[in-house]
Design an enzyme around this catalytic site. Structure first.
Site, mmCIF file in Angstrom:
data_model
loop_
_atom_site.group_PDB
_atom_site.id
_atom_site.type_symbol
_atom_site.label_atom_id
_atom_site.label_comp_id
_atom_site.label_asym_id
_atom_site.label_seq_id
_atom_site.Cartn_x
_atom_site.Cartn_y
_atom_site.Cartn_z
ATOM 1 N N ARG A 227 0.825 -1.217 0.000
ATOM 2 C CA ARG A 227 0.000 0.000 0.000
ATOM 3 C C ARG A 227 0.853 1.259 0.000
ATOM 4 O O ARG A 227 0.401 2.338 -0.389
ATOM 5 C CB ARG A 227 -0.977 -0.039 1.171
ATOM 6 C CG ARG A 227 -2.118 -0.999 0.880
ATOM 7 C CD ARG A 227 -2.721 -1.606 2.102
ATOM 8 N NE ARG A 227 -2.023 -2.793 2.527
ATOM 9 C CZ ARG A 227 -2.039 -3.278 3.751
ATOM 10 N NH1 ARG A 227 -2.723 -2.674 4.685
ATOM 11 N NH2 ARG A 227 -1.375 -4.373 4.045
ATOM 12 N N GLU B 86 3.717 -8.097 12.680
ATOM 13 C CA GLU B 86 2.665 -8.425 13.642
ATOM 14 C C GLU B 86 2.178 -9.860 13.440
ATOM 15 O O GLU B 86 1.788 -10.528 14.383
ATOM 16 C CB GLU B 86 1.504 -7.431 13.463
ATOM 17 C CG GLU B 86 0.565 -7.355 14.645
ATOM 18 C CD GLU B 86 -0.608 -6.416 14.383
ATOM 19 O OE1 GLU B 86 -0.636 -5.721 13.364
ATOM 20 O OE2 GLU B 86 -1.514 -6.414 15.237
HETATM 21 C C1 PRP Z 1 1.404 -4.118 6.458
HETATM 22 C C2 PRP Z 1 1.477 -2.620 6.338
HETATM 23 C C3 PRP Z 1 2.921 -2.344 6.653
HETATM 24 C C4 PRP Z 1 3.250 -3.404 7.669
HETATM 25 C C5 PRP Z 1 3.285 -2.811 9.045
HETATM 26 O O1 PRP Z 1 1.889 -4.700 5.297
HETATM 27 O O2 PRP Z 1 1.101 -2.175 5.049
HETATM 28 O O3 PRP Z 1 3.751 -2.467 5.507
HETATM 29 O O4 PRP Z 1 2.224 -4.397 7.593
HETATM 30 O O5 PRP Z 1 3.563 -3.757 10.020
HETATM 31 P P1 PRP Z 1 4.829 -3.668 10.984
HETATM 32 O O6 PRP Z 1 4.973 -2.240 11.433
HETATM 33 O O7 PRP Z 1 4.511 -4.603 12.111
HETATM 34 O O8 PRP Z 1 6.025 -4.122 10.207
HETATM 35 P P2 PRP Z 1 1.861 -6.267 5.095
HETATM 36 O O9 PRP Z 1 3.079 -6.862 5.731
HETATM 37 O O10 PRP Z 1 0.525 -6.781 5.519
HETATM 38 O O11 PRP Z 1 2.112 -6.440 3.549
HETATM 39 P P3 PRP Z 1 1.236 -6.058 2.255
HETATM 40 O O12 PRP Z 1 1.058 -4.551 2.283
HETATM 41 O O13 PRP Z 1 2.111 -6.490 1.130
HETATM 42 O O14 PRP Z 1 -0.054 -6.794 2.346
HETATM 43 N N1 ADE Z 2 0.011 -4.547 9.299
HETATM 44 C C1 ADE Z 2 0.343 -4.942 10.518
HETATM 45 N N2 ADE Z 2 -0.699 -4.839 11.357
HETATM 46 C C2 ADE Z 2 -1.734 -4.369 10.611
HETATM 47 C C3 ADE Z 2 -3.066 -4.040 10.904
HETATM 48 N N3 ADE Z 2 -3.562 -4.167 12.125
HETATM 49 N N4 ADE Z 2 -3.843 -3.570 9.899
HETATM 50 C C4 ADE Z 2 -3.330 -3.445 8.659
HETATM 51 N N5 ADE Z 2 -2.081 -3.743 8.324
HETATM 52 C C5 ADE Z 2 -1.291 -4.197 9.300
#
Ligand code: PRP
Ligand code: ADE
Length: 172
Positions: A59, A96
């Site tokens: 995103r 997470e």
């Molecule tokens: C989500 C979000 C961040 C990350 C934050 O991405 O868009 O990039 O998690 O989490 P953190 O601070 O614990 O590292 P995700 O890993 O779900 O990947 P995606 O956007 O490719 O679905």
């Molecule tokens: N990436 C890690 N935690 C998330 C949450 N709660 N919602 C969306 N993206 C995430």
């Protein structure tokens, strides 16, 4: 008047039980909401020199592209392992709900370039920290880290501030 937060919905138990997933697709889909988010993300950096915008998959690409266009600077992606075609450097991290590796092309940034790093959400800060490490390993300088959502209870902001980062987020 609606705020950025009003356009974001929360989906319980996605992608795993116990995760309250913040879904920004509803913000991105709304022309007023999306413009408001881009304008507010840029606001703290008005007048600051920025050479590149780096976006974190996935995103962060949507936000980073719009911000780079607005600043008339280039956009550089940090991607999950195995997606970038040319020579890369990689960084492992935990998040997470799992573990992952991210990469950047090793010629994507030049030493000394001032980078604004963007993503939709800051949770544990693992993804952002990995991004910062990749940017710094190429000799560039992170001048700001901008997010739509900060979940401070997960410790990401504290982690980035300990690294000396300037962190901005629009809502919690
Ligand atoms: C989500 C979000 C961040 C990350 C934050 O991405 O868009 O990039 O998690 O989490 P953190 O601070 O614990 O590292 P995700 O890993 O779900 O990947 P995606 O956007 O490719 O679905
Ligand atoms: N990436 C890690 N935690 C998330 C949450 N709660 N919602 C969306 N993206 C995430």
């Amino acid at each position: 008047m609606k705020t950025v937060q009003d356009y974001i919905r929360t989906i319980p138990d996605f992608p795993h039980e116990g995760i309250m997933f913040r879904d920004v697709t509803t913000l991105f889909a709304d022309p007023r909401g999306f413009r408001m988010a881009i304008d507010q993300l840029l606001h703290p950096y008005a007048g600051q020199p920025i050479d590149r915008v780096v976006g974190l998959e996935a995103r962060g690409f949507i936000l980073g592209g719009a911000i780079a266009h607005q600043l008339s600077v280039g956009f550089v992606p940090i991607r999950k392992k195995g997606k970038l075609p040319a020579k890369t450097i990689e960084q492992a991290y935990t998040l997470e709900y799992g573990e992952a590796v991210v990469e950047i092309h090793d010629d994507a940034l030049q030493p000394g370039e001032r980078v604004l790093m963007v993503d939709d959400l800051l949770a544990t800060g693992g993804t952002a920290e990995a991004g910062i490490k990749l940017i710094e390993r190429l000799g560039a300088v992170v001048t700001g880290c901008a997010f739509i959502i900060d979940l401070p209870e997960l410790g990401g902001r504290a982690k980035l501030e300990e690294l000396g980062m300037d962190v901005h987020a629009l809502c919690a």
